[in-house]
Structure formats: C-alpha cells, structure tokens
Design a protein around this motif. Sequence first.
Motif, short mmCIF file in Angstrom:
data_model
loop_
_atom_site.label_atom_id
_atom_site.label_comp_id
_atom_site.label_asym_id
_atom_site.label_seq_id
_atom_site.Cartn_x
_atom_site.Cartn_y
_atom_site.Cartn_z
N MET A 1 106.55 50.47 100.86
CA MET A 1 106.15 50.92 102.18
C MET A 1 105.79 49.73 103.07
N ASN A 2 105.07 48.77 102.53
CA ASN A 2 104.63 47.61 103.29
C ASN A 2 105.84 46.76 103.72
N LYS A 3 106.87 46.70 102.87
CA LYS A 3 108.07 45.94 103.17
C LYS A 3 108.77 46.51 104.40
N TRP A 4 108.83 47.84 104.49
CA TRP A 4 109.48 48.48 105.64
C TRP A 4 108.68 48.26 106.92
N LYS A 5 107.37 48.20 106.82
CA LYS A 5 106.52 47.98 107.99
C LYS A 5 106.75 46.59 108.57
N ILE A 6 106.91 45.59 107.70
CA ILE A 6 107.17 44.23 108.16
C ILE A 6 108.53 44.14 108.83
N LYS A 7 109.55 44.75 108.23
CA LYS A 7 110.89 44.75 108.82
C LYS A 7 110.89 45.45 110.17
N SER A 8 110.18 46.56 110.26
CA SER A 8 110.11 47.30 111.52
C SER A 8 109.42 46.47 112.60
N THR A 9 108.35 45.79 112.24
CA THR A 9 107.63 44.95 113.19
C THR A 9 108.49 43.80 113.68
N ILE A 10 109.21 43.14 112.77
CA ILE A 10 110.11 42.05 113.15
C ILE A 10 111.22 42.56 114.07
N LYS A 11 111.74 43.73 113.77
CA LYS A 11 112.79 44.32 114.60
C LYS A 11 112.27 44.60 116.01
N GLU A 12 111.07 45.16 116.12
CA GLU A 12 110.48 45.45 117.43
C GLU A 12 110.21 44.19 118.23
N ILE A 13 109.73 43.14 117.56
CA ILE A 13 109.48 41.87 118.25
C ILE A 13 110.79 41.27 118.74
N LEU B 1 111.77 40.49 122.63
CA LEU B 1 112.16 39.16 123.09
C LEU B 1 113.52 39.17 123.78
N VAL B 2 114.47 39.92 123.25
CA VAL B 2 115.79 40.03 123.88
C VAL B 2 115.68 40.69 125.25
N LEU B 3 114.90 41.75 125.35
CA LEU B 3 114.71 42.41 126.64
C LEU B 3 114.00 41.49 127.63
N LEU B 4 113.02 40.73 127.18
CA LEU B 4 112.34 39.77 128.03
C LEU B 4 113.32 38.70 128.55
N PHE B 5 114.19 38.22 127.68
CA PHE B 5 115.21 37.24 128.09
C PHE B 5 116.15 37.83 129.13
N ILE B 6 116.59 39.06 128.92
CA ILE B 6 117.51 39.70 129.87
C ILE B 6 116.84 39.89 131.22
N VAL B 7 115.62 40.39 131.23
CA VAL B 7 114.90 40.62 132.48
C VAL B 7 114.65 39.30 133.22
N SER B 8 114.25 38.26 132.49
CA SER B 8 114.00 36.98 133.15
C SER B 8 115.30 36.38 133.70
N SER B 9 116.41 36.59 133.03
CA SER B 9 117.70 36.11 133.54
C SER B 9 118.09 36.84 134.81
N ILE B 10 117.86 38.13 134.86
CA ILE B 10 118.16 38.92 136.06
C ILE B 10 117.29 38.46 137.22
N ILE B 11 116.01 38.26 136.98
CA ILE B 11 115.11 37.80 138.04
C ILE B 11 115.52 36.41 138.54
N SER B 12 115.89 35.53 137.62
CA SER B 12 116.33 34.19 138.01
C SER B 12 117.60 34.26 138.85
N TYR B 13 118.52 35.14 138.50
CA TYR B 13 119.77 35.30 139.26
C TYR B 13 119.47 35.82 140.67
N ILE B 14 118.57 36.78 140.78
CA ILE B 14 118.23 37.35 142.09
C ILE B 14 117.54 36.32 142.97
N ARG B 15 116.68 35.50 142.40
CA ARG B 15 115.91 34.52 143.18
C ARG B 15 116.67 33.23 143.46
#
Length: 71
Positions: free
Chosen positions: A1-13, A17-31
């Motif tokens: 059970m603990n193994k799945w929790k760590i994998k899930s947490t890493i997946k969410e992080i 991070l990917v969404l943060l990169f995409i949003v920051s790229s869009i903002i940089s393009y607009i500005r």
Amino acid sequence: MNKWKIKSTIKEITIALVLLFIVSSIISYIRAPDLGSNQLPQIEATLVDGSIFSIRKGKPLLIHFWSTSFL
C-alpha cells in the motif's frame, strides 16, 4: 500500500510540474514584445580609434560582447 502511495505522489508532482511549465510558456509567449520587423535598423557606431562603423544591409551580423570584471 505504501509503495502505491509514493508512486501516486510522484505522478501528481510530475503532472503539476508539466502543467506549470506549459502555463509559464504560454504566459511568456503572450508577454513577448512585438518586434514589428525582421530587419535591423541602420546602425552607425564610432569605434575606439575614431572611425565610423556602419552595417551593410543584407549581410549577416555577429555581435560579440565581452568585458572583464574587477570586484
């Protein structure tokens, strides 16, 4: 059970991070500034020896800036 929790947490992080990169790229393009032209303006500069340097249109230009720093 603990193994799945760590994998899930890493997946969410990773997804966050990917969404943060995409949003920051869009903002940089607009500005990004609108350059308006693909051509350099006419540039004339006085060199150290007093001669005048001007750019010939249609030729590639490489500018190399350098300096020394004394702290």
